[in-house]
Design a protein around this motif. Structure first.
Motif, PDB file in Angstrom:
ATOM      1  N   SER A 180      41.415  12.624 -21.865  1.00  0.00           N
ATOM      2  CA  SER A 180      42.024  11.771 -22.884  1.00  0.00           C
ATOM      3  C   SER A 180      40.981  11.401 -23.929  1.00  0.00           C
ATOM      4  CB  SER A 180      42.573  10.500 -22.237  1.00  0.00           C
ATOM      5  OG  SER A 180      41.490   9.712 -21.751  1.00  0.00           O
ATOM      6  N   GLN A 226      38.485   9.036 -22.408  1.00  0.00           N
ATOM      7  CA  GLN A 226      37.519   9.712 -21.530  1.00  0.00           C
ATOM      8  C   GLN A 226      36.471  10.457 -22.339  1.00  0.00           C
ATOM      9  OE1 GLN A 226      40.478  11.899 -19.326  1.00  0.00           O
ATOM     10  NE2 GLN A 226      40.312  10.554 -17.544  1.00  0.00           N
ATOM     11  N   ASP A 262      36.639   4.517 -21.574  1.00  0.00           N
ATOM     12  CA  ASP A 262      37.209   4.115 -20.287  1.00  0.00           C
ATOM     13  C   ASP A 262      36.145   3.624 -19.313  1.00  0.00           C
ATOM     14  OD1 ASP A 262      36.071   6.655 -20.109  1.00  0.00           O
ATOM     15  OD2 ASP A 262      37.379   7.248 -18.453  1.00  0.00           O
ATOM     16  N   GLU A 264      42.165   5.841 -28.398  1.00  0.00           N
ATOM     17  CA  GLU A 264      43.390   6.627 -28.478  1.00  0.00           C
ATOM     18  C   GLU A 264      43.977   6.569 -29.888  1.00  0.00           C
ATOM     19  OE1 GLU A 264      44.306   8.523 -26.145  1.00  0.00           O
ATOM     20  OE2 GLU A 264      43.244   7.757 -24.386  1.00  0.00           O
ATOM     21  N   ALA A 276      40.843  14.980 -28.157  1.00  0.00           N
ATOM     22  CA  ALA A 276      40.616  13.730 -28.887  1.00  0.00           C
ATOM     23  C   ALA A 276      39.971  13.999 -30.239  1.00  0.00           C
ATOM     24  CB  ALA A 276      39.720  12.801 -28.078  1.00  0.00           C
TER      25      ALA A 276
END
Length: 458
Positions: A42, A45, A50, A80, A453
């Motif tokens: 993600s 990550q 995170d 995000e 990402a």
């Protein structure tokens, strides 16, 4: 002030002397990364959001008045949001008018467009849509006209001007409305949505105070080290351009020889880098609160509204939020373009120190107004333009500094670690074309096929 080196431990002691510590770098051999297996990481990550440092969390709790859970959630949500904003930036193209986040923890993403027909596309990415009159590219063109006019007028009564994406305008901050009007007229942008903001604030450079955790320039002036960098096999650190000119010598906290400024730009930009001697080596560490260390994972640029933390040798570790990118500031010593404006406080001597959004390097302190008692505004020189200008590689926690070189049969636009990429740039990797979502310096552990990402396949 840090203690003196223990017997036989000079090199170890030198690793924590300034806002960014320095220890050994062992460049890894360039190698193709293994193919991605399982689900792709993600955005949180990839960017390390995170797994935030406790130093970052505690400072966000204190300065933004968040609980530990809220601070952790905010970092993940900002990471995000950056990826979603990048996808929409590429999808909207010239109609894109900016993106920003709001909210303490939920972090709502808003994306502006000049075409109401884009609203469904924006909402499909989980963002709020705002239809505005002027595209971001046109706002930047207006600001560039002000930049050019400012070099001719030199009026100290208009110290700051910037692109305000949240209000879809360019703003001239002034202590005298007539001076702002004169600058707008000189730029030929009257009646084109340039607003005037009257304020008594006059940003000044954050330098030249004795004490704290310094590095000294030519034995007198003091600044704060920014981020550890390398160039070829030479190690050093990035800092502010106003701290020293090329050839100026630097010393550490105990006045022991440290290094030499290799390049410096000021005014215009506010960037420099210092090559250190063999007593100093580079780590990915930034000094957090209580002399604890925070590690740098990369240089992905954060959105307007995102949280950001700063370290400096005068005032230590403080956090706030990003107000605007693409800001011009007229100091008494000259005008600097392309700065980022923040709500983080700073004081003289903090110049050159690092800004982090989570684990991502953002820039080095340039100047500001106010202080850390009553609060203030600060500006930083973004790190990615600095890395690109001087062909430097940011030292990151991955420790992977190898810079793969495209083979003789590879296209000229092959993805290459060590290069700085901006939103919309396209590269080829293993025969597949990708488009950049967020400005960053590429690392060999961040190849396009494994970092959705940062890259999208096109």
């Amino acid at each position: 002030m840090l203690g003196r080196p223990a017997a036989g431990g000079r090199r170890a002691a030198l690793t924590v002397l300034s806002a960014l510590a320095l220890t050994a770098v062992h460049p890894a051999a360039a190698a193709e990364p293994p193919p991605a297996r399982g689900p792709l990481p993600s955005a949180a990550q990839t960017l390390g959001a995170d797994r935030p440092s406790q130093q970052v969390l505690r400072a966000l709790e204190r300065d933004l008045r968040l609980t530990p859970e809220q601070a952790a959630a905010r970092l993940v949500n900002e990471a995000e949001a950056g990826t979603r904003a990048g996808r929409l930036h590429n999808a909207l193209g010239k109609r894109f008018a900016g993106a920003w986040v709001t909210g303490a923890t939920a972090v709502d993403l808003t994306v502006a467009t000049t075409d109401a027909a884009d609203a469904a596309t924006i909402r499909a990415q989980g963002a709020k849509a705002k239809v505005v009159k002027t595209a971001l590219g046109d706002l930047r063109s207006l600001k560039q006209k002000l930049d050019a006019a400012a070099t001719r007028t030199h009026a100290q009564d208009t110290p700051v001007w910037y692109v305000d994406v949240r209000r879809n305008r360019v703003v001239v901050q002034t202590t005298d409305r007539s001076a702002a009007t004169a600058l707008i007229k000189a730029a030929g942008v009257e009646g084109r949505g340039v607003a005037v903001r009257v304020s008594a604030d006059r940003p000044r450079l954050m330098a030249d105070i004795v004490g704290g955790d310094p590095y000294y320039i030519n034995g007198t002036a003091r600044c704060s080290v920014g981020f550890s960098v390398t160039k070829d096999l030479q190690q050093g650190f990035a800092s502010a351009g106003h701290c020293g000119r090329a050839g100026a010598r630097t010393t550490g906290y105990d006045m022991a020889d440290q290094g030499t400024f290799q390049a410096s730009v000021f005014p215009g930009k506010d960037m420099s880098w210092v090559a250190v001697n063999s007593d100093w080596t580079a780590t990915p560490d930034v000094r957090g609160e209580g002399m604890q260390r925070v590690q740098v994972a990369g240089s992905v640029q954060a959105l307007v509204g995102a949280s950001v933390c700063r370290s400096g040798s005068t005032t230590g570790w403080h956090c706030g939020t990003i107000e605007q990118h693409d800001t011009s500031v007229r100091y008494a010593e000259g005008t600097v373009d392309g700065l980022t404006r923040t709500t983080v406080c700073a004081e003289p001597g903090d110049s050159g120190g690092p800004y982090l959004a989570g684990a991502q390097a953002q820039g080095v302190t340039s100047g500001g107004s106010g202080d850390c008692t009553s609060g203030g505004t600060t500006f930083y020189q973004p790190i990615n333009p600095l890395l690109g200008e001087f062909a430097l590689t940011l030292k990151t926690a991955s420790g992977r500094l190898g810079t793969p070189t495209p083979g003789p049969n590879d296209p000229k636009d092959s993805w290459t670690a060590g290069r700085v990429y901006g939103v919309g740039d396209t590269v080829v990797r293993a025969g597949v074309r990708y488009q950049c979502l967020q400005s960053h310096q590429a690392q060999d552990v961040w190849s396009p096929e494994g970092t959705p990402a940062l890259w999208q396949r096109v």
